[in-house]
Enzyme design. Structure first.
Site, PDB file in Angstrom:
ATOM      1  CG  LEU A  58      57.349   3.529  45.221  1.00  0.00           C
ATOM      2  CD1 LEU A  58      56.600   4.696  45.855  1.00  0.00           C
ATOM      3  CD2 LEU A  58      56.393   2.382  44.953  1.00  0.00           C
ATOM      4  CG  ASP A  59      57.186   1.014  38.488  1.00  0.00           C
ATOM      5  OD1 ASP A  59      58.393   0.735  38.476  1.00  0.00           O
ATOM      6  OD2 ASP A  59      56.284   0.174  38.289  1.00  0.00           O
TER       7      ASP A  59
END
Length: 297
Positions: A45-46
């Site tokens: 996930l960013d």
């Protein structure tokens, strides 16, 4: 040779990742808190994104490719009128537009972003270019053309719109970049756009609603965290489960094809269990399973 540091602990800890922390940092913290020998995650996930980060521990790391390949769901907000260097709110504005799309125009454009699409990853992404991460090159100011890659988009829905923004929900396969969807949708509509907020609500069999708050990983006692673990086989929910005969389980655990009492399609990827629990992931071959990953539980 000294023993590898940490405990033999197997299973999944589902973390509801907050914004401002990397996926790697979450895995490291979970591994430290549980004193686990081995840990990994199923899908980055960013740093600015929130939601499901499934952390695999011990033998569950062998099931990571299965969860990584499963469908995932993202709830995200796009701000119209500006494109950024990172395709999200953390980047510098590189282009602007006075145009703002209507809900009807957004709805009409979504059909072109569903099914099998070709997607160019953001410049600031973990994609490798000549052995280097794209985000490292982008930070150095290197101009690059990232190749488009196929992505399966199961569904893309408009949830709500407001003054200069839209909230959408996307269900997609492996390797999807929500930031690319926001960028390309903005270009398609002629108004430009970037991601303002992004949350992964579920990933394969795992849901954000079941996730442990990241702050609690630090705060809670080890036995409380251990009680939150989901069994290794939770990550295998998308595969058929077959039962091994007692002799078949012994053969499989030694890396050989072993007999099973139930069937599947020839060549299908399955997982095998016996009375003691999961035995392997492998391919069904008419009465036997050829193991690909054997669990040492």
């Amino acid at each position: 040779m000294g023993r590898k540091k940490g405990r033999d602990i197997n299973g999944w800890l589902i973390v509801d990742k907050p914004a401002g922390v990397t996926s790697t940092a979450v895995v490291a913290k979970v591994r430290w808190a549980l004193d686990a020998k081995k840990a990994g995650h199923a899908g980055t996930l960013d740093p600015d994104a929130t939601g499901v980060l499934a952390v695999a521990l011990g033998e569950a790391t062998k099931t990571v490719p299965i969860v990584t390949n499963a469908l995932k769901c993202y709830d995200f907000k796009v701000t119209w009128g500006a494109e950024t260097s990172t395709d999200d709110a953390s980047g510098e504005v590189v282009r602007t537009s006075e145009l703002r799309p209507t809900a009807a125009a957004i709805e009409a454009a979504l059909a072109g972003f569903t099914g099998e699409i070709m997607q160019v990853p953001p410049a600031f992404s973990a994609v490798k270019v000549d052995g280097e991460r794209a985000y490292d090159l982008a930070r150095e100011g290197v101009e690059m053309e990232l190749a488009a890659r196929p992505l399966w988009v199961d569904s893309l829905k408009l949830l709500e719109t407001g003054e200069g923004w839209a909230r959408l929900e996307m269900v997609c396969g492996k390797g999807g970049y929500v930031r690319s969807i926001a960028r390309d949708l903005g270009r398609e509509l002629g108004c430009l756009g970037h991601v303002a907020h992004l949350r992964r609500t579920w990933s394969g069999p795992f849901e954000a609603a079941d996730g442990v708050e990241f702050a609690r990983v630090d705060r809670e006692a080890q036995d409380w965290l251990e009680a939150q673990l989901k069994p290794l086989e939770t990550g295998l929910a998308d595969l058929p489960m077959l039962r091994a005969t007692p002799e078949g389980a012994i053969r499989i655990r030694n890396g050989n094809p072993g007999e099973v009492t139930t069937g599947a399609d020839w060549g299908e990827l399955v997982w095998v269990a016996d009375a003691a629990g999961p035995v392997c992931i492998g391919r069904y071959q008419g009465g036997t399973v050829q193991p690909e990953r054997v669990f040492n539980l």
